[in-house]
Design a protein around this motif. Sequence first.
Motif, PDB file in Angstrom:
ATOM      1  N   UNK A   1       2.778 121.872  37.226  1.00  0.00           N
ATOM      2  CA  UNK A   1       3.276 121.551  35.885  1.00  0.00           C
ATOM      3  C   UNK A   1       3.932 122.770  35.253  1.00  0.00           C
ATOM      4  N   UNK A   2       4.945 122.476  34.462  1.00  0.00           N
ATOM      5  CA  UNK A   2       5.747 123.487  33.770  1.00  0.00           C
ATOM      6  C   UNK A   2       5.561 123.268  32.279  1.00  0.00           C
ATOM      7  N   UNK A   3       5.257 124.349  31.556  1.00  0.00           N
ATOM      8  CA  UNK A   3       5.123 124.218  30.096  1.00  0.00           C
ATOM      9  C   UNK A   3       6.125 125.124  29.396  1.00  0.00           C
ATOM     10  N   UNK A   4       6.200 124.961  28.080  1.00  0.00           N
ATOM     11  CA  UNK A   4       6.962 125.932  27.303  1.00  0.00           C
ATOM     12  C   UNK A   4       6.160 127.231  27.255  1.00  0.00           C
ATOM     13  N   UNK A   5       6.684 128.225  26.553  1.00  0.00           N
ATOM     14  CA  UNK A   5       6.065 129.550  26.616  1.00  0.00           C
ATOM     15  C   UNK A   5       5.242 129.886  25.376  1.00  0.00           C
ATOM     16  N   UNK A   6       4.770 128.878  24.632  1.00  0.00           N
ATOM     17  CA  UNK A   6       3.920 129.187  23.464  1.00  0.00           C
ATOM     18  C   UNK A   6       2.464 129.130  23.884  1.00  0.00           C
TER      19      UNK A   6
ATOM     20  N   UNK B   1       0.140 124.450  18.805  1.00  0.00           N
ATOM     21  CA  UNK B   1      -0.012 123.284  19.668  1.00  0.00           C
ATOM     22  C   UNK B   1       0.457 123.495  21.113  1.00  0.00           C
ATOM     23  N   UNK B   2       1.093 124.664  21.420  1.00  0.00           N
ATOM     24  CA  UNK B   2       1.521 124.920  22.784  1.00  0.00           C
ATOM     25  C   UNK B   2       0.344 125.352  23.625  1.00  0.00           C
ATOM     26  N   UNK B   3       0.510 125.594  24.899  1.00  0.00           N
ATOM     27  CA  UNK B   3       1.742 125.303  25.634  1.00  0.00           C
ATOM     28  C   UNK B   3       1.909 123.795  25.824  1.00  0.00           C
ATOM     29  N   UNK B   4       3.142 123.317  25.749  1.00  0.00           N
ATOM     30  CA  UNK B   4       3.388 121.875  25.882  1.00  0.00           C
ATOM     31  C   UNK B   4       4.013 121.599  27.255  1.00  0.00           C
ATOM     32  N   UNK B   5       3.533 120.553  27.909  1.00  0.00           N
ATOM     33  CA  UNK B   5       4.025 120.230  29.253  1.00  0.00           C
ATOM     34  C   UNK B   5       5.433 119.635  29.172  1.00  0.00           C
TER      35      UNK B   5
ATOM     36  N   UNK C   1       2.001 110.039  29.942  1.00  0.00           N
ATOM     37  CA  UNK C   1       0.963 110.482  28.992  1.00  0.00           C
ATOM     38  C   UNK C   1       0.826 111.992  28.935  1.00  0.00           C
ATOM     39  N   UNK C   2       1.279 112.699  29.968  1.00  0.00           N
ATOM     40  CA  UNK C   2       1.025 114.136  30.001  1.00  0.00           C
ATOM     41  C   UNK C   2       2.229 114.956  29.525  1.00  0.00           C
ATOM     42  N   UNK C   3       3.412 114.355  29.567  1.00  0.00           N
ATOM     43  CA  UNK C   3       4.596 115.092  29.126  1.00  0.00           C
ATOM     44  C   UNK C   3       4.540 115.217  27.598  1.00  0.00           C
ATOM     45  N   UNK C   4       4.764 116.447  27.111  1.00  0.00           N
ATOM     46  CA  UNK C   4       4.789 116.664  25.663  1.00  0.00           C
ATOM     47  C   UNK C   4       3.441 117.026  25.062  1.00  0.00           C
ATOM     48  N   UNK C   5       2.376 117.053  25.900  1.00  0.00           N
ATOM     49  CA  UNK C   5       1.070 117.433  25.350  1.00  0.00           C
ATOM     50  C   UNK C   5       0.609 118.753  25.984  1.00  0.00           C
TER      51      UNK C   5
ATOM     52  N   UNK D   1      -7.244 118.090  29.372  1.00  0.00           N
ATOM     53  CA  UNK D   1      -8.094 117.892  30.555  1.00  0.00           C
ATOM     54  C   UNK D   1      -9.482 118.489  30.363  1.00  0.00           C
ATOM     55  N   UNK D   2      -9.672 119.230  29.281  1.00  0.00           N
ATOM     56  CA  UNK D   2     -10.940 119.944  29.104  1.00  0.00           C
ATOM     57  C   UNK D   2     -12.030 119.037  28.555  1.00  0.00           C
ATOM     58  N   UNK D   3     -13.284 119.437  28.793  1.00  0.00           N
ATOM     59  CA  UNK D   3     -14.415 118.647  28.310  1.00  0.00           C
ATOM     60  C   UNK D   3     -15.658 119.498  28.186  1.00  0.00           C
ATOM     61  N   UNK D   4     -16.787 118.816  28.109  1.00  0.00           N
ATOM     62  CA  UNK D   4     -18.068 119.465  27.802  1.00  0.00           C
ATOM     63  C   UNK D   4     -18.397 120.643  28.721  1.00  0.00           C
ATOM     64  N   UNK D   5     -18.133 120.487  30.026  1.00  0.00           N
ATOM     65  CA  UNK D   5     -18.527 121.554  30.960  1.00  0.00           C
ATOM     66  C   UNK D   5     -17.393 122.524  31.292  1.00  0.00           C
ATOM     67  N   UNK D   6     -16.292 122.426  30.571  1.00  0.00           N
ATOM     68  CA  UNK D   6     -15.220 123.407  30.774  1.00  0.00           C
ATOM     69  C   UNK D   6     -15.684 124.709  30.131  1.00  0.00           C
ATOM     70  N   UNK D   7     -15.731 125.788  30.926  1.00  0.00           N
ATOM     71  CA  UNK D   7     -16.338 127.030  30.421  1.00  0.00           C
ATOM     72  C   UNK D   7     -15.395 127.769  29.474  1.00  0.00           C
ATOM     73  N   UNK D   8     -15.899 128.027  28.257  1.00  0.00           N
ATOM     74  CA  UNK D   8     -15.069 128.720  27.256  1.00  0.00           C
ATOM     75  C   UNK D   8     -14.665 130.138  27.717  1.00  0.00           C
ATOM     76  N   UNK D   9     -15.577 130.906  28.362  1.00  0.00           N
ATOM     77  CA  UNK D   9     -15.167 132.258  28.783  1.00  0.00           C
ATOM     78  C   UNK D   9     -13.975 132.236  29.744  1.00  0.00           C
ATOM     79  N   UNK D  10     -13.905 131.192  30.610  1.00  0.00           N
ATOM     80  CA  UNK D  10     -12.764 131.108  31.535  1.00  0.00           C
ATOM     81  C   UNK D  10     -11.488 130.811  30.755  1.00  0.00           C
TER      82      UNK D  10
END
Length: 164
Positions: free
Chosen positions: A19-24, A28-32, A49-53, A58-67
């Motif tokens: 996937x390619x995103x903008x550079x912000x 609200x970036x980076x946007x796909x 559904x994924x373009x523009x977001x 994709x993140x959720x409860x077990x996505x580690x904040x330090x990473x």
Amino acid sequence: MTIIELIRALAEDSPVAICLTDAQPAAPGPLILYANPAFALLTGRPLAEVIGVSPRFMQGRETRRPTLDLFAKALAEKQRFHGQITNYRGDGRKYLVEIDCRPLLGPDGEPTHFLAFEREVARRRGRPGSGVAGRFEPVSVPDSDLPAALRSMAAFASLPPAAE
Ligand SMILES: Cc1cc2nc3c(=O)[nH]c(=O)nc-3n(C[C@H](O)[C@H](O)[C@H](O)COP(=O)(O)O)c2cc1C
């Protein structure tokens, strides 16, 4: 040819999710801007559904904040991020993904886009070994091993030219 057309031509039939995103880096970036069909398969969501977001969806409860903090720091510092993140599919199932993300730099050394290669981390086939030996280990190619022709292209440098 625009960068989106170029990446689409290279990535459209790749089995690796790209996937390619903008550079912000900041919300609200980076946007796909572009994602390939393998990305839709990996994330369990239709491409529409994924373009523009932001990839944060994709993140959720077990996505580690330090990473994620390391990811955010790498993007802000125009560096490569290579690591593993727990993500969630459209149907709520979690999966571990290896992400290799780098900035694409313009002639002024500033990022114009971020480009990520993503693949699910799965156990190796066969008998599981003990400890980490039986697990998937990501293989990282150091920038110094990139062919000289690629390294000389500013877009593939992981540091702005001035910092080298
Ligand atoms: C090209 C690209 C792909 C990304 N893919 C993912 C991903 O698959 N899963 C994820 O959790 N974060 C992904 N991110 C990271 C998030 O978009 C975000 O940068 C991260 O959560 C850190 O920022 P934050 O601290 O503002 O949340 C990706 C970022 C970029 C630029």
